[in-house]
Structures are given as C-alpha cells and as structure tokens.
Design a protein around this motif. Sequence first.
Motif, mmCIF file in Angstrom:
data_model
loop_
_atom_site.group_PDB
_atom_site.id
_atom_site.type_symbol
_atom_site.label_atom_id
_atom_site.label_comp_id
_atom_site.label_asym_id
_atom_site.label_seq_id
_atom_site.Cartn_x
_atom_site.Cartn_y
_atom_site.Cartn_z
ATOM 1 N N MET A 187 0.764 -1.148 0.084
ATOM 2 C CA MET A 187 -0.069 -0.103 0.055
ATOM 3 C C MET A 187 0.964 1.252 -0.005
ATOM 4 O O MET A 187 0.710 2.151 -0.654
ATOM 5 N N CYS A 188 2.010 1.214 0.821
ATOM 6 C CA CYS A 188 2.641 2.464 0.945
ATOM 7 C C CYS A 188 3.668 2.862 -0.507
ATOM 8 O O CYS A 188 3.862 3.845 -0.822
ATOM 9 N N ILE A 189 4.018 1.743 -0.728
ATOM 10 C CA ILE A 189 4.734 1.783 -1.963
ATOM 11 C C ILE A 189 3.775 2.394 -3.305
ATOM 12 O O ILE A 189 4.297 3.290 -4.025
ATOM 13 N N CYS A 190 2.649 1.839 -3.256
ATOM 14 C CA CYS A 190 1.548 2.266 -4.271
ATOM 15 C C CYS A 190 1.398 3.871 -4.320
ATOM 16 O O CYS A 190 1.349 4.692 -5.174
ATOM 17 N N CYS A 191 1.046 4.240 -3.084
ATOM 18 C CA CYS A 191 0.673 5.652 -2.581
ATOM 19 C C CYS A 191 1.968 6.628 -2.922
ATOM 20 O O CYS A 191 1.672 7.670 -3.346
ATOM 21 N N THR A 192 3.187 6.251 -2.516
ATOM 22 C CA THR A 192 4.342 6.739 -2.537
ATOM 23 C C THR A 192 4.637 7.187 -4.135
ATOM 24 O O THR A 192 4.725 8.362 -4.624
ATOM 25 N N ILE A 193 4.466 6.107 -4.901
ATOM 26 C CA ILE A 193 4.656 6.242 -6.497
ATOM 27 C C ILE A 193 3.658 7.125 -7.071
ATOM 28 O O ILE A 193 3.989 8.028 -7.755
ATOM 29 N N ALA A 194 2.418 6.956 -6.531
ATOM 30 C CA ALA A 194 1.160 7.903 -7.045
ATOM 31 C C ALA A 194 1.529 9.146 -6.661
ATOM 32 O O ALA A 194 1.345 10.232 -7.412
ATOM 33 N N ALA A 195 1.642 9.534 -5.445
ATOM 34 C CA ALA A 195 2.158 10.977 -4.982
ATOM 35 C C ALA A 195 3.331 11.730 -5.710
ATOM 36 O O ALA A 195 3.124 12.868 -6.146
ATOM 37 N N ILE A 196 4.372 10.821 -6.009
ATOM 38 C CA ILE A 196 5.483 11.286 -6.976
ATOM 39 C C ILE A 196 5.032 11.797 -8.194
ATOM 40 O O ILE A 196 5.458 12.720 -8.950
ATOM 41 N N CYS A 197 4.259 10.849 -8.798
ATOM 42 C CA CYS A 197 3.772 11.176 -10.430
ATOM 43 C C CYS A 197 2.966 12.460 -10.184
ATOM 44 O O CYS A 197 2.848 13.037 -11.113
ATOM 45 N N TYR A 233 -5.284 6.290 -9.770
ATOM 46 C CA TYR A 233 -6.128 4.902 -9.834
ATOM 47 C C TYR A 233 -5.159 3.971 -8.992
ATOM 48 O O TYR A 233 -5.722 3.182 -8.096
ATOM 49 N N LEU A 234 -3.877 3.979 -9.021
ATOM 50 C CA LEU A 234 -2.890 3.263 -8.385
ATOM 51 C C LEU A 234 -3.213 3.717 -6.759
ATOM 52 O O LEU A 234 -2.760 2.643 -6.036
ATOM 53 N N ALA A 235 -3.400 5.016 -6.556
ATOM 54 C CA ALA A 235 -3.711 5.070 -4.965
ATOM 55 C C ALA A 235 -4.921 4.528 -4.363
ATOM 56 O O ALA A 235 -4.940 4.505 -3.386
ATOM 57 N N GLY A 236 -5.892 3.944 -5.254
ATOM 58 C CA GLY A 236 -6.761 3.081 -4.568
ATOM 59 C C GLY A 236 -6.365 2.059 -3.784
ATOM 60 O O GLY A 236 -7.006 1.364 -3.158
ATOM 61 N N ALA A 237 -4.968 1.710 -4.015
ATOM 62 C CA ALA A 237 -4.360 0.516 -3.308
ATOM 63 C C ALA A 237 -4.423 0.618 -1.588
ATOM 64 O O ALA A 237 -4.330 -0.259 -0.909
ATOM 65 N N SER A 238 -4.441 2.164 -1.145
ATOM 66 C CA SER A 238 -4.492 2.263 0.061
ATOM 67 C C SER A 238 -5.676 1.692 0.783
ATOM 68 O O SER A 238 -5.647 1.650 2.162
ATOM 69 N N TYR A 239 -6.843 1.408 -0.060
ATOM 70 C CA TYR A 239 -7.731 0.660 0.857
ATOM 71 C C TYR A 239 -7.682 -0.592 1.080
ATOM 72 O O TYR A 239 -8.398 -1.106 2.237
ATOM 73 N N SER A 240 -6.697 -1.236 0.570
ATOM 74 C CA SER A 240 -6.259 -2.615 0.986
ATOM 75 C C SER A 240 -5.620 -2.804 2.601
ATOM 76 O O SER A 240 -5.689 -3.946 3.067
ATOM 77 N N GLY A 241 -5.209 -1.514 2.721
ATOM 78 C CA GLY A 241 -4.549 -1.646 4.275
ATOM 79 C C GLY A 241 -5.604 -1.981 5.545
ATOM 80 O O GLY A 241 -5.383 -2.384 6.487
#
Length: 474
Positions: A332-342, A358-366
């Motif tokens: 979740m953290c990797i996805c959200c970090t990549i999204a924020a940088i982009c 869309y990738l930041a939607g991974a945050s809900y998995s946590g």
Amino acid sequence: MGMQSVREFVWGEIPSSKLEQKLLLKIDWFILSYCCLMYFTNYLDRANVNNAYVSGMRQELDMQGNDFNKINTIFTCGYIVGMIPNNLMLQVVKPRIWFPLMQIVWGVLTFCSSAVQNVEQLYAIRFFQGVSEASTFVGTHYILGSWYKPGELGKRSGIFTSSGLAGTLFSGVLQAAVYQNLNAVGGRSGWRWLFIIDGVITLPIALYGFIVFPDVPATTNAFYLSEEERLLSHERLESDTVQHGLSWNLVKKVLGRWRWYGCSLLFAISGETESFGSNNLMGQWLSAIGGYTVEQVDYYPSGVTAFGIASTLVCATWTDYTRARWPVLVYMCICCTIAAICILVWSSPTGLKFFAYYLAGASYSGQATTFAWANQICADDNQERAIVLASMNMWNNAVNAWWPLLFYPATDAPRFKKGMIAMICTCAATLAVTWLVWYLERREHRLANAKEKRLSQEGRESVGSDKVTGSGEK
C-alpha cells in the motif's frame, strides 16, 4: 500449486472436517450477509447529507458559510464519542440485539432528517447518528475476530470492508434516481425523499439481523446451528480467550500493554493514506483543470474505488494464505508513494496522473488487513480486543477531522502539492510503525514461549524432586 492449495489460497484455511466445513458455510452466510448489508446502509445513511446538500437542502434550510462543514464535523464528533462505548456494549448486550438496535436508531434518525426545518435540528440529529453508526465498523471486526481463525479472518474482513467500498460505486446512482423520480411527490422536496427511502431500506435489514445474527460462539443460540456446531464454533479457535467483567482493572491492563498504543498508532497514521479517495482528489483535479463534462468528473474517479476493492480482496486472500499481515501495508505504501510522486511532478502527462490516482486506490487494502492483524494480536482477550479495535478507528477519525483541512483543502486543486508531500511522509511513517508493531508482536510471542518453556521445565524439575523425596521416605 494443486487444487487443494488453490482452494486454500482463494478461501483461506480449509476446514478439517465436514462438520467444520458446514459450520463455516453457515456463519459465512449469516454473519457476512447481515454485516455487509448493515455496513451498506450505514454508508447510505451517512453519505445522504452530501447528496441532499446539492439537491436543494442548502436553499430550503437557508444554510450559510460553513454550515455544511459543521454538519460533517459534528457527525465525526459523535462517531468518535460512540466507538469505545459501542464496542464495550457488545460485552454486555448480545450483538444480535445491539447491532440491529443501533441500526434502527440511525434509521429512525434518518427519517427524522427528512422533516428538519432548520440546520440546528440537523446538527443534533447528525451527532446522535454518528454515535449510533459508530457501532458498525469496529463492532463487526470484533465479531469477525470472535468467529474466525487467523487463516480465515483476512478474507472475511476484506469482503466486509469491500461492501462499503462497493456502496460508493452505486449509491450515488441510487440517490440520483430517488431525487429524479420523487422530487415534489406528496409535496416533499427530492432531498427529503432521499432520507425517507434510505430509512425504508435500513429497517428491514435490522429486522433480518434480529432473526439471523448468531452473537458470539460462547453465547450463540442461533436456530440454524446444531448443538455440535455450537460446541465446535467455540472450540475451534485455538487460543484460550480471557473473559472478565468490565472494571477499571481492564483499563489499567489495556493501557499497561503495548497493543493499544501500537495498533492505534498504526491505523491513525496508515488510515490517512486513503486521503486520495476519501477527499475525491481525482474529481477535484478533473474539475479544476477543465475539459471534462460533469458526468466524466463524477464517473472517472470510480476507478479509484474499483482498484481499491480489487486490491482489498486480493491482499486479504494472500495474507490469509501466508498468515503475514505486514506485507500488505508495504504494498500500500509503495503504491501511494509512487502515485504521490507522479502527481507531484506536475509536468508528467495526464495519462500518468490518471494511472497515479487509480494506483492510489491500493490504500484501501490496508484497512481490512490492519484490523485483521489487531484481531490476531489481541485474540487472547475479548475486552482488550474490543477496546483496541474501537480505539484504532477512533484515533483515525480524530486525525481525519483536521487532516484534509490542513493538507488537502479544495483551494489547492488541481495540484495539491502539500497533500502529495504529506502522502509521501505518511507512507514513510506507516512503514516505520508497521515495523514497530511487527517487532513488538514477535517480541511478545518470544517472551511468552520462553515463559511457557521455563514453567514447563520447572514443572518437570518439581516432579523429579517429588520422586526423589518419595523414594527417600519409603
């Protein structure tokens, strides 16, 4: 991977007997069906004020300035106040009674919302609605932890939390249809009908809960469980669960261990990775940059939720299979970090920004994984588990009450520069706290095993000493 392994991966730990398989099928159906429907109506009755506000309520109640923000803040205050008391009430009142009772309360309050004549009346209703609705989320996670083994818990938690996410995909369509077809019918405004229809949906589901919900294994009298299944439901959970009356000693015990602090801190921080979705940053971005229709601005962000549902279910399935919870938070953290940088690199193409949101939607998995982990950590003490689960959500909401105002104000659209930097820092902090909880859990298990080994050794030495004493006396 054989068929048995595939089945275990998809649906969690395989029951060891036909009886257990039948029991699991029953509790899956009756617990998950009611909890998911309850959570769906919880979402409907919580979100309807947003739809009502843009459907005529603002003008009819002569709402000014930040009246709308006050409504949401007051609801959040009620929600925070209600969390721990609601979970503790599950220790006193049967869940089969308490859950539907609270659902009836918030359903009746939803009906009352259709008759308000000023915004002050709505303030009072929303506070008590927050108190009653606080029973659902953490209460259900407590119940799931009472019925399911660690190898079964993640998937069920994922299904439950996904039911709320699924509601976000089509509840707006339902609300729009109600407004479109019932506006001015019977002399009532469309926004008033929204509250009435939501209340009508809520009450029958509460009745269903009264009839079928099985309480917890130690006290269940569900008509669909045989005596053999009742005994098995209690025995199949491996750990011996501590059960004491409610007292101040409980508070001292909970605050004297690391679990409350570690789990509360984990969700207070990691829950803020959901800020992309919960604040609809993608919708605000699309609206601010222009070039998109209203329908597109409403529709495109649904991909964030859709990816969140997929991530939740896949991660919950995987974590049940491996019994490791922490890797989901890393993902979740990797996805959200990549999204924020982009998004932070504003010169990046529009297509990449779509991908990032869309990738930041991974945050809900946590969310499901974190609560399944807390259930696992506190499995040996029901009261502590109830308090820890409630506190996790309470602290997350306490942070969330001011977090978006500070880091994601609407005036920052479309770039949300502060928000992207805050997201990267949040992910780094989440990884640090995840490691801390992982370390403390392993340390607790290591100390418990060492204590058990020492007691076992002392027991053997005591037996040997008795034998020596006995032979000398003969």
